[in-house]
Design an enzyme around this catalytic site. Structure first.
Site, mmCIF file in Angstrom:
data_model
loop_
_atom_site.group_PDB
_atom_site.id
_atom_site.type_symbol
_atom_site.label_atom_id
_atom_site.label_comp_id
_atom_site.label_asym_id
_atom_site.label_seq_id
_atom_site.Cartn_x
_atom_site.Cartn_y
_atom_site.Cartn_z
ATOM 1 N N HIS A 119 21.340 -42.032 14.032
ATOM 2 C CA HIS A 119 20.396 -42.267 15.125
ATOM 3 C C HIS A 119 19.266 -43.194 14.663
ATOM 4 C CE1 HIS A 119 17.534 -41.809 18.364
ATOM 5 N NE2 HIS A 119 16.637 -41.587 17.429
ATOM 6 N N SER A 171 22.609 -44.764 20.419
ATOM 7 C CA SER A 171 23.244 -43.971 19.360
ATOM 8 C C SER A 171 24.057 -42.809 19.930
ATOM 9 C CB SER A 171 22.197 -43.465 18.360
ATOM 10 O OG SER A 171 21.275 -42.590 18.991
HETATM 11 CO CO CO Z 1 14.621 -41.778 17.629
#
Ligand code: CO
Ligand code: PHE
Length: 267
Positions: free
Chosen positions: A122, A187
């Site tokens: 992420h 992500s």
């Molecule tokens: Co973030």
């Protein structure tokens, strides 16, 4: 990952790149390949260009030092490793100094689709490519300075919503159509599709005070997204001193995540 290290005052640690296992790198590559197939035509051009220019990230969990050298040449940003979420003041001080704090651990194979806390995929795949764009790079630094000020004014909950609805979950209306720039979306396999294509969430034209009044949820896909027209709009709208805005917001009620209000311009 190997030994737990004691973070310093700024909470940075050594990334300890050599401690990643073959399985760690395989998880990164699986996530990377899945998202890089999905994102053309969904992520904005600035994000995709950044991803391309950071080519080393395709091979496995990147070495932050190598990635930082590429970023530093582009926009002056570097990545620093941290063990997880860091205190607000520490986080903002890093951003204000053009340092992006990235978690060094990677999720387990059971967490491919869902995570509540940021991991290295992420933080790096999501946040770093867009920091190759000069305007966004300046925006995030300004946000860091603004965060330190919001802390001193007791206004952090309001400013945190701006981060959420732009840096994490922002959408951008381009001549080619709606695109993603938020790290929490790019992500996420599921949300990359949901945010653009599902009829369920509201997509509302960017409005700074409206965003700072809007609550958000961290446990599911978003009920509302805010849409900018370009990064200059975002940078310019957030340029003024927020002190009077925070004063006004004190007497304005919060808005629930998926609620609509008068004045919303739906995209
Ligand atoms: Co973030
Ligand atoms: N201009 C804002 C302030 O005075 C700082 C800021 C910039 C906040 C960019 C968010 C994003 O607080």
């Amino acid at each position: 990952m190997g030994v737990i290290q004691n973070p310093g005052d700024d909470f940075t640690i050594d990334q300890d790149w050599s401690a990643y296992t073959g399985e760690d790198h395989a998880i990164w590559r699986a996530l990377f390949e899945r998202q890089s197939k999905l994102l053309p035509g969904r992520a904005c051009a600035e994000y995709l260009a950044g991803l391309q220019d950071l080519g080393v990230a395709a091979e496995g969990i990147p070495d932050f030092a190598r990635l930082s050298d590429i970023m530093e040449r582009a926009t002056g940003w570097r990545i620093v490793a941290v063990p997880g979420l860091v205190p607000d003041d520490v986080f903002f001080a890093h951003l204000a100094a053009r340092r992006f704090p990235a978690t060094n651990w990677i999720r387990s194979p059971a967490q491919m689709d869902y995570l509540q806390e940021p991991d290295v995929f992420h933080d790096v795949f999501g946040h770093v490519p867009i920091l190759m764009n000069p305007v966004f790079a300046d925006y995030l630094q300004a946000y860091g300075r603004g965060g330190l000020k919001a802390l001193s004014l007791g206004a952090l909950p309001k400013l945190a919503r701006l981060y959420w609805y732009t840096v994490e979950f922002g959408l951008i209306a381009t001549p080619e159509g709606l695109r993603i720039y938020g790290a929490g979306i790019v992500s996420s396999h599921g949300e990359s599709v949901y945010s653009l294509e599902s009829p369920k969430p509201k997509r509302i034209a960017f409005d700074l005070l409206r965003i700072m009044r809007t609550q958000y949820r961290i446990d599911a896909f978003q009920d509302a997204y805010f849409v900018i027209e370009n990064f200059d709009q975002l940078f310019d709208a957030t340029g003024p001193d927020f002190t009077p805005y925070y004063a006004r917001l004190k007497s304005m009620p919060d808005i629930a995540p998926g609620a609509g209000v008068d004045g919303d311009r739906l995209i």
